[in-house]
Design a protein around this motif. Structure first.
Motif, PDB file in Angstrom:
ATOM      1  N   LYS A 125      -3.717  -7.668 -15.770  1.00  0.00           N
ATOM      2  CA  LYS A 125      -2.725  -8.127 -14.786  1.00  0.00           C
ATOM      3  C   LYS A 125      -1.840  -6.954 -14.347  1.00  0.00           C
ATOM      4  O   LYS A 125      -1.659  -6.702 -13.149  1.00  0.00           O
ATOM      5  CB  LYS A 125      -1.857  -9.206 -15.453  1.00  0.00           C
ATOM      6  CG  LYS A 125      -0.577  -9.528 -14.738  1.00  0.00           C
ATOM      7  CD  LYS A 125       0.409 -10.189 -15.708  1.00  0.00           C
ATOM      8  CE  LYS A 125       1.752 -10.359 -15.063  1.00  0.00           C
ATOM      9  NZ  LYS A 125       1.735 -11.344 -13.969  1.00  0.00           N
ATOM     10  N   LEU A 126      -1.305  -6.228 -15.326  1.00  0.00           N
ATOM     11  CA  LEU A 126      -0.409  -5.127 -14.970  1.00  0.00           C
ATOM     12  C   LEU A 126      -1.156  -4.056 -14.182  1.00  0.00           C
ATOM     13  O   LEU A 126      -0.624  -3.482 -13.227  1.00  0.00           O
ATOM     14  CB  LEU A 126       0.232  -4.523 -16.236  1.00  0.00           C
ATOM     15  CG  LEU A 126       1.176  -5.460 -17.011  1.00  0.00           C
ATOM     16  CD1 LEU A 126       1.689  -4.774 -18.273  1.00  0.00           C
ATOM     17  CD2 LEU A 126       2.357  -5.903 -16.153  1.00  0.00           C
ATOM     18  N   ALA A 127      -2.394  -3.801 -14.575  1.00  0.00           N
ATOM     19  CA  ALA A 127      -3.192  -2.783 -13.870  1.00  0.00           C
ATOM     20  C   ALA A 127      -3.405  -3.184 -12.407  1.00  0.00           C
ATOM     21  O   ALA A 127      -3.228  -2.374 -11.485  1.00  0.00           O
ATOM     22  CB  ALA A 127      -4.534  -2.607 -14.582  1.00  0.00           C
ATOM     23  N   LEU A 128      -3.760  -4.440 -12.169  1.00  0.00           N
ATOM     24  CA  LEU A 128      -4.022  -4.896 -10.797  1.00  0.00           C
ATOM     25  C   LEU A 128      -2.729  -4.928  -9.975  1.00  0.00           C
ATOM     26  O   LEU A 128      -2.715  -4.566  -8.791  1.00  0.00           O
ATOM     27  CB  LEU A 128      -4.672  -6.286 -10.826  1.00  0.00           C
ATOM     28  CG  LEU A 128      -6.058  -6.354 -11.487  1.00  0.00           C
ATOM     29  CD1 LEU A 128      -6.524  -7.799 -11.635  1.00  0.00           C
ATOM     30  CD2 LEU A 128      -7.088  -5.547 -10.705  1.00  0.00           C
ATOM     31  N   GLU A 129      -1.649  -5.360 -10.618  1.00  0.00           N
ATOM     32  CA  GLU A 129      -0.375  -5.419  -9.886  1.00  0.00           C
ATOM     33  C   GLU A 129       0.170  -4.018  -9.604  1.00  0.00           C
ATOM     34  O   GLU A 129       0.824  -3.794  -8.578  1.00  0.00           O
ATOM     35  CB  GLU A 129       0.612  -6.305 -10.649  1.00  0.00           C
ATOM     36  CG  GLU A 129       0.169  -7.758 -10.619  1.00  0.00           C
ATOM     37  CD  GLU A 129       0.992  -8.708 -11.469  1.00  0.00           C
ATOM     38  OE1 GLU A 129       0.669  -9.907 -11.466  1.00  0.00           O
ATOM     39  OE2 GLU A 129       1.938  -8.260 -12.151  1.00  0.00           O
ATOM     40  N   ASP A 130      -0.093  -3.078 -10.498  1.00  0.00           N
ATOM     41  CA  ASP A 130       0.249  -1.675 -10.206  1.00  0.00           C
ATOM     42  C   ASP A 130      -0.461  -1.226  -8.929  1.00  0.00           C
ATOM     43  O   ASP A 130       0.119  -0.560  -8.072  1.00  0.00           O
ATOM     44  CB  ASP A 130      -0.243  -0.746 -11.327  1.00  0.00           C
ATOM     45  CG  ASP A 130       0.665  -0.721 -12.547  1.00  0.00           C
ATOM     46  OD1 ASP A 130       1.699  -1.402 -12.543  1.00  0.00           O
ATOM     47  OD2 ASP A 130       0.310  -0.004 -13.510  1.00  0.00           O
ATOM     48  N   ALA A 131      -1.745  -1.561  -8.849  1.00  0.00           N
ATOM     49  CA  ALA A 131      -2.545  -1.128  -7.697  1.00  0.00           C
ATOM     50  C   ALA A 131      -1.937  -1.673  -6.403  1.00  0.00           C
ATOM     51  O   ALA A 131      -1.804  -0.942  -5.401  1.00  0.00           O
ATOM     52  CB  ALA A 131      -3.989  -1.599  -7.860  1.00  0.00           C
ATOM     53  N   ILE A 132      -1.532  -2.935  -6.426  1.00  0.00           N
ATOM     54  CA  ILE A 132      -0.936  -3.545  -5.230  1.00  0.00           C
ATOM     55  C   ILE A 132       0.320  -2.776  -4.826  1.00  0.00           C
ATOM     56  O   ILE A 132       0.505  -2.398  -3.663  1.00  0.00           O
ATOM     57  CB  ILE A 132      -0.589  -5.034  -5.494  1.00  0.00           C
ATOM     58  CG1 ILE A 132      -1.866  -5.840  -5.754  1.00  0.00           C
ATOM     59  CG2 ILE A 132       0.195  -5.629  -4.322  1.00  0.00           C
ATOM     60  CD1 ILE A 132      -1.629  -7.265  -6.268  1.00  0.00           C
ATOM     61  N   ALA A 133       1.183  -2.510  -5.809  1.00  0.00           N
ATOM     62  CA  ALA A 133       2.463  -1.847  -5.508  1.00  0.00           C
ATOM     63  C   ALA A 133       2.258  -0.408  -5.054  1.00  0.00           C
ATOM     64  O   ALA A 133       2.952   0.078  -4.144  1.00  0.00           O
ATOM     65  CB  ALA A 133       3.357  -1.881  -6.740  1.00  0.00           C
ATOM     66  N   LEU A 134       1.298   0.286  -5.658  1.00  0.00           N
ATOM     67  CA  LEU A 134       1.078   1.681  -5.276  1.00  0.00           C
ATOM     68  C   LEU A 134       0.585   1.779  -3.836  1.00  0.00           C
ATOM     69  O   LEU A 134       1.049   2.633  -3.055  1.00  0.00           O
ATOM     70  CB  LEU A 134       0.072   2.333  -6.239  1.00  0.00           C
ATOM     71  CG  LEU A 134      -0.293   3.783  -5.918  1.00  0.00           C
ATOM     72  CD1 LEU A 134       0.949   4.697  -5.964  1.00  0.00           C
ATOM     73  CD2 LEU A 134      -1.361   4.316  -6.881  1.00  0.00           C
TER      74      LEU A 134
ATOM     75  N   ALA B 289       6.752   7.899  -1.880  1.00  0.00           N
ATOM     76  CA  ALA B 289       5.855   6.770  -2.192  1.00  0.00           C
ATOM     77  C   ALA B 289       5.739   6.593  -3.703  1.00  0.00           C
ATOM     78  O   ALA B 289       5.811   5.465  -4.216  1.00  0.00           O
ATOM     79  CB  ALA B 289       4.482   7.023  -1.579  1.00  0.00           C
ATOM     80  N   PHE B 290       5.584   7.694  -4.429  1.00  0.00           N
ATOM     81  CA  PHE B 290       5.451   7.594  -5.893  1.00  0.00           C
ATOM     82  C   PHE B 290       6.746   7.034  -6.498  1.00  0.00           C
ATOM     83  O   PHE B 290       6.708   6.230  -7.431  1.00  0.00           O
ATOM     84  CB  PHE B 290       5.151   8.968  -6.504  1.00  0.00           C
ATOM     85  CG  PHE B 290       3.746   9.464  -6.247  1.00  0.00           C
ATOM     86  CD1 PHE B 290       2.821   8.697  -5.530  1.00  0.00           C
ATOM     87  CD2 PHE B 290       3.334  10.699  -6.723  1.00  0.00           C
ATOM     88  CE1 PHE B 290       1.537   9.159  -5.288  1.00  0.00           C
ATOM     89  CE2 PHE B 290       2.049  11.166  -6.502  1.00  0.00           C
ATOM     90  CZ  PHE B 290       1.150  10.402  -5.775  1.00  0.00           C
ATOM     91  N   ALA B 291       7.880   7.493  -5.942  1.00  0.00           N
ATOM     92  CA  ALA B 291       9.171   7.011  -6.461  1.00  0.00           C
ATOM     93  C   ALA B 291       9.316   5.511  -6.189  1.00  0.00           C
ATOM     94  O   ALA B 291       9.779   4.749  -7.057  1.00  0.00           O
ATOM     95  CB  ALA B 291      10.321   7.782  -5.833  1.00  0.00           C
ATOM     96  N   ALA B 292       8.910   5.090  -4.987  1.00  0.00           N
ATOM     97  CA  ALA B 292       9.016   3.663  -4.633  1.00  0.00           C
ATOM     98  C   ALA B 292       8.107   2.820  -5.524  1.00  0.00           C
ATOM     99  O   ALA B 292       8.477   1.738  -5.982  1.00  0.00           O
ATOM    100  CB  ALA B 292       8.666   3.465  -3.164  1.00  0.00           C
TER     101      ALA B 292
END
Ligand SMILES: Cc1cc2nc3c(=O)[nH]c(=O)nc-3n(C[C@H](O)[C@H](O)[C@H](O)COP(=O)(O)OP(=O)(O)OC[C@H]3O[C@@H](n4cnc5c(N)ncnc54)[C@H](O)[C@@H]3O)c2cc1C
Length: 512
Positions: A289-298, A311-314
């Motif tokens: 879950k965290l991995a997939l949600e990281d991908a969305i946010a990145l 972008a990285f900071a955001a």
């Protein structure tokens, strides 16, 4: 403008990020480098996903979400098989998918958008000419190792060992069970993830690791191979749960969970996500879950910001708070399972309440709202006439008298002044999150000895510190030698106080 992006690692995080990048900006050149040459080579069996994860996936990419749901196994309960009874922990809201199936869906979906997936490819971030490098190379990330100093990497290994196996049938519900063989204790987490597939994840503590000979089996197993001697033993231990069948393995051997934290999730043009950036213990079922949600946010951040640094900071600003929250919940869950042996003798209903409230995410009332009769039976040790409404349980628990030879209290929740007027206490300040550490061992040793004053655990008012003293309270109570009070700041959180008493983490709770 960013034109070329390379991803290191074709796990859930890398493949999903690649797909979303191309969906967002079809003109990008996106390449995933995956070290393994085929999906079948991947580690692990099924992984659990929650409905909240599925909702997030449906917003980010409805087509993939639908495929993941269609390939998932759903509609089964979660149960705990205690030594005296089986308790349903929650109803049919579990969803699980085979890791290989998930990767297949994500690979195909990424390729459809024009992502190039290079299998058998292991690249060095320093050699890449990409504008952005996304390190999604998992918990053993070699990319992270290269930048360990810049990223401020901290890692530690879990206290227990686990073996991730499978079975070729669907167990009737997800369940936990434990089997004793003399001193040896084997703890099983089993859940179905297909019509003919289940995950069988088995944990052992240090005592079992040595006394059952597992350490010897492990030493005798060549690197990269399945530990067949341990697997044969586990098949025997869990023959009933396995219905006499064999365990499925895939380079299965004992491992210790890596708890990983990075002070920064990026350096220069390299950014980390998923297990490469952080881990949360598998007993919370949240790593994918965290991995997939990281991908969305990145991907959102890369599309929305004008510079890579911004972008990285955001991305980090968006993801760190939820990740930290899960890590804290997972830390408590991990500690609970690490010390399962100490609670294994509890009646099943009390063990179930302890389990459901172990992370601090759910209260007594939350659990009772779904499993009222189990919750009521779990409270029977506190007195007769347990209310038959979930909403009344907190106040009922807090109004119970404490009548022990060393101390009599009219209720379980009282002010400091009231406590002082009633009894002297041995007050101890504690603020460290780990209550099973060596300093905690030393503290417990000084507090051991019957016939002494009740202990009052106090300390800072932060939620983490309060949670730690509640857990330390449980540890002390499990020794059974001292009565334990836990101090909550201010008026106290009545739900937290009632849950601590009901789940056996405090004899009484004290407020300002
Ligand atoms: C026992 C156990 C049970 C779990 N159960 C659950 C669960 O029920 N639910 C859940 O959500 N999560 C669960 N997890 C966690 C979950 O497996 C991980 O959090 C998730 O896989 C993280 O995804 P990722 O893409 O970040 O990393 P990974 O899935 O580890 O993928 C990393 C990929 O990178 C590749 N790679 C590594 N190095 C390189 C390199 N140098 N070059 C190219 N490729 C490379 C690897 O081969 C791998 O394919 C569990 C974990 C464990 C250990």
């Amino acid at each position: 403008m960013t034109r070329k992006i390379e991803l290191i690692g074709g796990g859930p995080a890398g493949l999903y990020a690649a797909r979303l990048l191309k969906l967002k900006e079809p003109g990008l050149q996106v390449t995933v480098h995956e070290r393994l040459s085929g999906a079948a080579e991947t580690f692990g069996f099924g992984v659990g996903l929650t409905e909240s994860t599925m909702r997030n996936l449906a917003v980010a990419d409805p087509a993939t979400a639908e495929q993941v749901r269609a390939a998932s196994y759903a509609g089964h309960d979660l149960r705990l098989k205690g030594h005296d009874a089986t308790v349903t922990l929650h109803g049919a809201r579990n969803l699980a998918i085979g890791r290989a199936a998930l990767l297949e869906i994500l690979s195909t979906a990424a390729a459809e958008t024009g992502v190039e997936i290079r299998r058998g490819s292991d690249i060095d971030a320093a050699q890449s000419d990409a504008d952005v490098i996304i390190a999604a190379d998992g918990v053993r990330s070699s990319t992270r190792e290269k930048y360990a100093t810049e990223l401020g990497v901290r890692s530690s290994l879990g206290r227990t060992r686990f073996a991730w196996c499978g079975a070729d049938f669907a167990v009737e519900s997800a369940f936990f069970a434990a089997t004793h063989r003399g001193e040896d204790l084997f703890v099983l987490h089993a859940y179905p993830y297909g019509d003919d597939r289940s995950t069988f994840l088995i944990e052992v503590d240090d005592v079992t690791w040595h006394s059952a000979g597992l350490q010897v089996f492990d030493t005798q197993t060549p690197i990269g191979e399945t530990d067949h001697a341990s697997v044969a033993l586990l098949e025997d231990v869990f023959a009933t749960e396995l219905r006499g069948r064999k365990l499925l393995t895939n380079r299965t051997r004992w491992g210790r969970f890596t708890n990983l934290t990075l002070e920064r999730w990026s350096t220069d043009n390299v950014v980390f996500l998923g297990d490469a950036a952080h881990t949360a213990h598998y007993t919370l079922g949240s790593g994918t879950k965290l991995a997939l949600e990281d991908a969305i946010a990145l991907v959102e951040a890369l599309a929305g910001e004008s510079s890579i640094a911004a972008a990285f900071a955001a991305y980090e600003a968006a993801r760190r708070p939820p990740v930290e929250r899960f890590k804290k919940l997972a830390h408590r869950s991990q500690a609970w399972w690490d010390t399962y042996r100490l609670r294994a003798g509890l009646p099943a209903e009390r063990l179930a309440l302890s389990y459901m409230t172990r992370s601090g995410n759910l209260t007594l009332t939350d659990y009772a709202a779904e499993q009222l009769e189990s919750a009521r039976r779990a409270l029977a040790w506190l007195g007769d006439a347990v209310p038959d409404s979930a909403a009344d349980l907190d106040e009922w628990v807090l109004s119970r008298p404490l009548t022990e030879p060393e101390l009599t209290l009219p209720t379980r929740l009282l002010t400091r002044d009231r406590l002082r007027a009633t009894t002297a206490v041995h007050e101890v300040t504690w603020s460290e999150p780990d209550v099973w550490s060596e300093p905690a061992d030393a503290l417990i040793a000084t507090l051991t000895g019957s016939g002494c004053l009740p202990v009052l655990l106090s300390g800072p008012a932060t939620p983490e510190a309060v949670a730690a003293r509640i857990d330390l309270g449980e540890r002390l109570r499990l020794k059974g030698e001292r009565l334990v009070g836990v101090f909550l700041e201010g008026d106290g959180d009545r739900a937290a106080a009632a849950t601590a008493v009901a789940a056996g983490r405090a004899d009484f709770v004290v407020t300002t």
